[in-house]
Design a protein around this motif. Structure first.
Motif, PDB file in Angstrom:
ATOM      1  N   ASP A 191       0.837  -1.193   0.000  1.00  0.00           N
ATOM      2  CA  ASP A 191       0.000   0.000   0.000  1.00  0.00           C
ATOM      3  C   ASP A 191       0.874   1.245   0.000  1.00  0.00           C
ATOM      4  O   ASP A 191       2.094   1.157   0.151  1.00  0.00           O
ATOM      5  CB  ASP A 191      -0.961   0.022   1.187  1.00  0.00           C
ATOM      6  CG  ASP A 191      -0.261   0.024   2.539  1.00  0.00           C
ATOM      7  OD1 ASP A 191       0.921   0.408   2.612  1.00  0.00           O
ATOM      8  OD2 ASP A 191      -0.892  -0.356   3.539  1.00  0.00           O
ATOM      9  N   ALA A 220      -0.552  -5.673  -2.992  1.00  0.00           N
ATOM     10  CA  ALA A 220      -1.738  -4.984  -3.507  1.00  0.00           C
ATOM     11  C   ALA A 220      -1.889  -5.375  -4.961  1.00  0.00           C
ATOM     12  O   ALA A 220      -0.900  -5.501  -5.689  1.00  0.00           O
ATOM     13  CB  ALA A 220      -1.555  -3.477  -3.373  1.00  0.00           C
ATOM     14  N   SER A 268       5.279   4.297   1.382  1.00  0.00           N
ATOM     15  CA  SER A 268       4.855   3.037   0.765  1.00  0.00           C
ATOM     16  C   SER A 268       5.375   1.866   1.574  1.00  0.00           C
ATOM     17  O   SER A 268       6.422   1.936   2.200  1.00  0.00           O
ATOM     18  CB  SER A 268       5.338   2.956  -0.686  1.00  0.00           C
ATOM     19  OG  SER A 268       6.722   3.184  -0.769  1.00  0.00           O
ATOM     20  N   LYS A 308       0.535   5.731   0.993  1.00  0.00           N
ATOM     21  CA  LYS A 308      -0.266   6.838   1.510  1.00  0.00           C
ATOM     22  C   LYS A 308       0.404   8.139   1.114  1.00  0.00           C
ATOM     23  O   LYS A 308       1.624   8.288   1.235  1.00  0.00           O
ATOM     24  CB  LYS A 308      -0.357   6.766   3.039  1.00  0.00           C
ATOM     25  CG  LYS A 308      -1.077   5.554   3.534  1.00  0.00           C
ATOM     26  CD  LYS A 308      -1.050   5.487   5.043  1.00  0.00           C
ATOM     27  CE  LYS A 308      -1.632   4.160   5.473  1.00  0.00           C
ATOM     28  NZ  LYS A 308      -1.057   3.631   6.656  1.00  0.00           N
TER      29      LYS A 308
END
Length: 116
Positions: A21, A42, A32, A23
């Motif tokens: 993931d 992901a 990350s 952000k």
């Protein structure tokens, strides 16, 4: 029963780890997270990727990742080893099948008495 799927994952070009993931932390900053286990990566469906190809390529480039296509085949079996059967999806509304709903509408419209 066998099922095949196509997915897209991002792999870090330097470490080889897969993106889990990320952000956005503000302007031009992001955080990350990566994993070595591809099962935890992901993923995005191949179809969704195609719809957003340009944005996905830019995102991968920003994070120093390469885009990989994962082609997976699953063998679905019961615990006793027998192959699982495909289950046909029945389209229902409030527990009634589409055919039953159309039949009820026909009756309400008096179509069941047509031709008498």
């Amino acid at each position: 029963m066998k099922k095949s799927e196509k997915y897209i994952v991002f792999r870090n070009k330097e470490s080889g780890a897969y993106l889990v993931d990320y952000k956005i932390q503000g302007t031009l900053a992001y955080e990350s997270n990566y994993t070595w286990d591809i099962k935890r990566a992901a993923l995005i469906s191949f179809e969704a990727f195609e719809e957003q190809r340009k944005q996905m390529k830019l995102l991968a480039k920003t994070m120093g990742c390469e885009i990989l296509v994962v082609e997976a085949t699953y063998n679905l079996k019961h615990l006793n080893g027998e192959d699982a059967k495909e289950i046909e999806k029945e389209h229902t509304v409030n527990g009634k099948s589409l055919v039953d709903l159309l039949h009820e509408v026909g009756i309400k419209m008096g179509l069941d008495k047509a031709g008498e």
